[in-house]
Design a protein around this motif. Structure first.
Motif, mmCIF file in Angstrom:
data_model
loop_
_atom_site.group_PDB
_atom_site.id
_atom_site.type_symbol
_atom_site.label_atom_id
_atom_site.label_comp_id
_atom_site.label_asym_id
_atom_site.label_seq_id
_atom_site.Cartn_x
_atom_site.Cartn_y
_atom_site.Cartn_z
ATOM 1 N N ASP A 146 -21.755 14.320 31.315
ATOM 2 C CA ASP A 146 -23.211 14.302 31.427
ATOM 3 C C ASP A 146 -23.584 14.756 32.837
ATOM 4 O OD1 ASP A 146 -22.782 12.118 33.139
ATOM 5 O OD2 ASP A 146 -23.226 10.640 31.583
ATOM 6 N N GLY A 147 -24.872 14.759 33.132
ATOM 7 C CA GLY A 147 -25.333 15.252 34.420
ATOM 8 C C GLY A 147 -24.769 14.476 35.590
ATOM 9 N N ASP A 148 -24.724 13.141 35.485
ATOM 10 C CA ASP A 148 -24.215 12.317 36.590
ATOM 11 C C ASP A 148 -22.743 12.609 36.850
ATOM 12 O OD1 ASP A 148 -26.668 11.131 36.898
ATOM 13 O OD2 ASP A 148 -26.180 9.402 35.623
ATOM 14 N N TRP A 149 -21.973 12.723 35.753
ATOM 15 C CA TRP A 149 -20.529 12.991 35.893
ATOM 16 C C TRP A 149 -20.298 14.348 36.551
ATOM 17 C CZ3 TRP A 149 -17.144 16.675 33.887
ATOM 18 C CH2 TRP A 149 -15.776 16.365 33.997
ATOM 19 N N ARG A 166 -22.377 15.996 38.542
ATOM 20 C CA ARG A 166 -22.772 15.942 39.949
ATOM 21 C C ARG A 166 -21.707 15.245 40.782
ATOM 22 N NH1 ARG A 166 -27.939 15.502 37.614
ATOM 23 N NH2 ARG A 166 -27.722 13.240 37.365
ATOM 24 N N ASP A 167 -21.087 14.224 40.215
ATOM 25 C CA ASP A 167 -20.019 13.513 40.916
ATOM 26 C C ASP A 167 -18.828 14.436 41.162
ATOM 27 O OD1 ASP A 167 -18.850 11.101 42.016
ATOM 28 O OD2 ASP A 167 -17.531 11.116 40.254
ATOM 29 N N THR A 224 -19.709 16.837 43.925
ATOM 30 C CA THR A 224 -19.671 16.175 45.229
ATOM 31 C C THR A 224 -18.231 16.043 45.729
ATOM 32 O OG1 THR A 224 -21.659 14.911 44.687
ATOM 33 C CG2 THR A 224 -20.274 14.092 46.508
#
Length: 203
Positions: free
Chosen positions: A190-193, A195-196, A199
């Motif tokens: 998903d988006g959070d994964w 982005r992680d 990073t």
């Protein structure tokens, strides 16, 4: 003959030369024979212009020559072509090269797979399930073809169908496994994964 000329022999060029190695013929008959023999499964002859463009290149490179021009009243003239000694040499050399040397090809499917992160998990699962159904149908059609011709056509002339079936089955199994992993939740994003991950890469 320069190596770069040999490397220019496309699958369609190989087919044209192979047919002319049997006997001189005109382009319309070439296209008809490719379809009659089922070679259009591995060689794109949907557009007759492709054959004429290929013939022009082979003629320019000295692989074929004009044999005669057929003239019939009320019909367009038809040019009959014949393979040259250079063409026979180039044809054999190209087939030997392809058989022995793997080359990197760039099909569309793995290119799309490399960018799955741009889609949602649900979108990917839905499309893979559609592909799975389409591949299964193609596999059944191929099995029917093999069954139909197994007693009448020598295996030598059906080897490309065997190869296609093997590749198709392997793709079907892979697509099924990925779709299953998504359904079972072992392959998700998903988006959070994402982005992680980005990073971490930047760090």
């Amino acid at each position: 003959m320069k190596n770069n000329k040999k490397n220019q022999l496309s699958p369609l060029a190989i087919a044209v030369l192979a047919l002319l190695a049997e006997e001189p013929m005109h382009p319309y008959r070439m296209q008809a024979l490719i379809k009659e023999r089922g070679k259009d499964d591995v060689i794109n002859v949907r557009q007759r212009t492709n054959i004429y463009q290929t013939i022009d290149r082979l003629l320019r490179d000295g692989y074929i020559a004009v044999s005669e021009t057929l003239r019939e009243e009320g019909r367009p003239d038809r040019t009959v072509y014949a393979i040259t000694a250079l063409g026979r040499k180039g044809l054999k050399g190209r087939i030997l090269e392809i058989l022995s040397t793997p080359t990197q090809e760039f099909p569309e499917f793995p290119a799309a797979v490399s960018f799955l992160a741009l889609l949602t998990v649900e979108e990917v699962q839905q499309q893979l399930e559609k592909r799975e159904a389409a591949l299964f149908e193609q596999l059944n059609d191929m099995d029917a073809k093999l069954q139909t011709y197994k007693d009448t056509v020598p295996r030598l002339f059906m080897l490309e169908v065997e190869y296609q079936r093997t590749v198709l089955f392997a793709e079907l199994e892979w697509v099924r496994s990925v779709a299953k992993d998504i359904r079972m939740g072992s392959l998700v994003w998903d988006g959070d994964w994402l982005r992680d991950i980005e990073t971490k890469d930047e760090g």
